[in-house]
Design a protein around this motif. Structure first.
Motif, PDB file in Angstrom:
ATOM      1  N   SER A 148       0.807  -1.216   0.000  1.00 60.52           N
ATOM      2  CA  SER A 148       0.000   0.000   0.000  1.00 60.52           C
ATOM      3  C   SER A 148       0.842   1.269   0.000  1.00 60.52           C
ATOM      4  N   ARG A 149       0.224   2.332  -0.494  1.00 60.37           N
ATOM      5  CA  ARG A 149       0.786   3.687  -0.479  1.00 60.37           C
ATOM      6  C   ARG A 149       2.152   3.770  -1.166  1.00 60.37           C
ATOM      7  N   ASN A 150       2.136   3.345  -2.421  1.00 59.85           N
ATOM      8  CA  ASN A 150       3.269   3.499  -3.322  1.00 59.85           C
ATOM      9  C   ASN A 150       2.732   4.020  -4.647  1.00 59.85           C
ATOM     10  N   SER A 151       3.421   3.750  -5.726  1.00 57.26           N
ATOM     11  CA  SER A 151       2.933   4.134  -7.060  1.00 57.26           C
ATOM     12  C   SER A 151       2.983   2.936  -7.997  1.00 57.26           C
ATOM     13  N   PHE A 152       2.658   1.767  -7.491  1.00 53.66           N
ATOM     14  CA  PHE A 152       2.642   0.571  -8.320  1.00 53.66           C
ATOM     15  C   PHE A 152       1.543   0.686  -9.372  1.00 53.66           C
ATOM     16  N   GLU A 153       1.829   0.199 -10.574  1.00 58.56           N
ATOM     17  CA  GLU A 153       0.898   0.337 -11.701  1.00 58.56           C
ATOM     18  C   GLU A 153       0.965  -0.918 -12.559  1.00 58.56           C
ATOM     19  N   PHE A 154      -0.121  -1.699 -12.520  1.00 59.72           N
ATOM     20  CA  PHE A 154      -0.196  -2.917 -13.331  1.00 59.72           C
ATOM     21  C   PHE A 154      -1.646  -3.358 -13.410  1.00 59.72           C
ATOM     22  N   ASN A 155      -1.919  -4.273 -14.338  1.00 63.56           N
ATOM     23  CA  ASN A 155      -3.276  -4.781 -14.560  1.00 63.56           C
ATOM     24  C   ASN A 155      -3.543  -5.947 -13.609  1.00 63.56           C
TER      25      ASN A 155
ATOM     26  N   LEU B  23      -2.692 -17.061   0.475  1.00 67.15           N
ATOM     27  CA  LEU B  23      -2.820 -15.632   0.763  1.00 67.15           C
ATOM     28  C   LEU B  23      -3.960 -15.361   1.750  1.00 67.15           C
ATOM     29  N   THR B  24      -3.633 -14.699   2.870  1.00 62.07           N
ATOM     30  CA  THR B  24      -4.648 -14.359   3.870  1.00 62.07           C
ATOM     31  C   THR B  24      -4.790 -12.854   4.065  1.00 62.07           C
ATOM     32  N   SER B  25      -3.802 -12.071   3.632  1.00 62.99           N
ATOM     33  CA  SER B  25      -3.860 -10.625   3.815  1.00 62.99           C
ATOM     34  C   SER B  25      -3.261  -9.935   2.599  1.00 62.99           C
ATOM     35  N   LEU B  26      -4.058  -9.057   1.978  1.00 58.51           N
ATOM     36  CA  LEU B  26      -3.622  -8.348   0.771  1.00 58.51           C
ATOM     37  C   LEU B  26      -3.995  -6.886   0.896  1.00 58.51           C
ATOM     38  N   ASP B  27      -3.004  -6.017   0.870  1.00 58.29           N
ATOM     39  CA  ASP B  27      -3.248  -4.576   0.961  1.00 58.29           C
ATOM     40  C   ASP B  27      -2.562  -3.889  -0.214  1.00 58.29           C
ATOM     41  N   LEU B  28      -3.376  -3.345  -1.111  1.00 62.58           N
ATOM     42  CA  LEU B  28      -2.875  -2.662  -2.306  1.00 62.58           C
ATOM     43  C   LEU B  28      -3.343  -1.209  -2.356  1.00 62.58           C
ATOM     44  N   ASN B  29      -3.877  -0.691  -1.267  1.00 64.01           N
ATOM     45  CA  ASN B  29      -4.512   0.634  -1.320  1.00 64.01           C
ATOM     46  C   ASN B  29      -3.520   1.744  -1.662  1.00 64.01           C
ATOM     47  N   HIS B  30      -4.051   2.811  -2.261  1.00 62.48           N
ATOM     48  CA  HIS B  30      -3.285   3.992  -2.650  1.00 62.48           C
ATOM     49  C   HIS B  30      -2.128   3.651  -3.591  1.00 62.48           C
ATOM     50  N   ASN B  31      -2.490   3.108  -4.764  1.00 61.95           N
ATOM     51  CA  ASN B  31      -1.542   2.882  -5.846  1.00 61.95           C
ATOM     52  C   ASN B  31      -2.189   3.321  -7.152  1.00 61.95           C
ATOM     53  N   LYS B  32      -1.711   2.810  -8.273  1.00 63.69           N
ATOM     54  CA  LYS B  32      -2.272   3.154  -9.583  1.00 63.69           C
ATOM     55  C   LYS B  32      -2.667   1.886 -10.327  1.00 63.69           C
TER      56      LYS B  32
END
Length: 332
Positions: free
Chosen positions: A249-256, A266-275
């Protein structure tokens, strides 16, 4: 032998045993180790936290110290949560049997990590965290080949991450989070030749893309959150992977995200605040997710129905380009 003689002989024998010198507590402690500990205490200004470090008490009984049961050599020095000022004394390197070294929650502990630590060849745990240590993450820490836990989190460390840390083949966890580290994630971190450690790099100022080499390893926990990282993260996922906790989370990752396959582990996935763009893959419904957040991205389409996805409220999904469906408003 008559009864009276037997009693006399028994009494004499008991008195003999009582007269033998006993091994006192003061004799257990190795004198070289005791001398070093007193030097450490003096270097730290004789703090109240180390008040038990007195000649009248065996050093194996002192607080913050642990001795080996067989050799009585000091194997652990754990200085935690006290009013201690100054720098880490170089004398810590003179405790040759030390396996655990902890300086933690000591906000007045300053200076750089001393190179004397490299003399501690038996060290398995090094935890220097929640202090005001500054300077670089030293590359010389890679000389501590028996380390299985390295925690340098919550400090004021600066500079880049030394690629040499990847040569620590026994490492189970590496905590460099909550510092002021800059530069890129070393490509060598994709070439750990022993254990694949849990990797905590969050809350720094790291930049650039994550090296593709990291995708060749099977991590269990990764936390790269709150940096300035870019690029594609899909390499960390796949049906053959073992990752359990992923926080990007909270980076500038950008992918489909549409075609990403997530492992059953996988039990925990946080991708918030990216692209991140695309849609949420339906395979997410097959996971036993305990935490999930894809908010503040560029996702579109309907939230897949089923599994654990609807147990998370709208804050896990909102502020996307055109994501819809429960727990968000219905798609139109």
């Amino acid at each position: 032998m008559n009864k009276s003689v037997l009693i006399i002989n028994t009494t004499i024998f008991l008195l003999f045993l009582l007269s033998l010198p006993t091994i006192s507590h003061s004799q257990r402690c190795n004198k070289n180790d005791e001398k070093v500990l007193f030097q450490i205490k003096k270097s730290l200004g004789n703090p109240y936290l180390l008040a038990s470090w007195q000649k009248t008490l065996d050093c194996c009984e002192w607080y913050n110290v642990e001795c080996d049961a067989n050799t009585s050599r000091i194997i652990a020095l754990t200085i935690f949560s006290g009013n201690i000022s100054g720098q880490i004394p170089k004398e810590v390197g003179d405790l040759p049997y030390l396996q655990t070294l902890v300086f933690r929650k000591l906000t007045n502990l300053t200076g750089e990590i001393p190179s004397a630590i490299t003399k501690l060849t038996h060290l398995t745990m090094l935890r220097l965290s929640w202090t005001n240590l500054s300077g670089p993450v030293p590359s010389f820490l890679s000389q501590l080949k028996n380390l299985d836990f390295l925690d340098l989190s919550f400090n004021d460390l600066t500079g880049s991450i030394p690629p040499e840390l990847a040569t620590l083949t026994k490492l189970n966890a590496l905590h460099l989070d909550r510092n002021k580290l800059t530069g890129v994630i070393p490509d060598s971190f994709g070439r750990f030749t022993g254990n694949v450690p849990d990797l905590y790099l969050s809350h720094n100022q790291l930049t650039g893309t994550v090296p593709i080499s990291l995708g060749y390893l099977n991590f269990t926990t990764i936390d790269f959150s709150r940096n300035q990282l870019t690029g594609d993260l899909s390499m960390f996922f796949g049906t053959n992977k073992t990752i359990q906790i992923a926080d990007f989370s909270r980076n500038s990752f950008e992918f489909n995200l549409s075609q990403v396959e997530f492992p059953a582990s996988l039990t925990s996935l946080d991708l918030n605040h990216n692209k991140i763009y695309g849609s949420l893959p339906a395979t997410l419904t097959g996971l036993d997710l305990q935490y999930f957040n894809v908010s503040y991205n560029r996702l579109c389409g309907k939230v897949p129905q089923g599994g654990e996805l609807q147990k998370f409220d709208n804050t896990s999904y909102f502020h996307n380009r055109c994501l819809c469906g429960s727990p968000l408003p219905a798609c139109t």
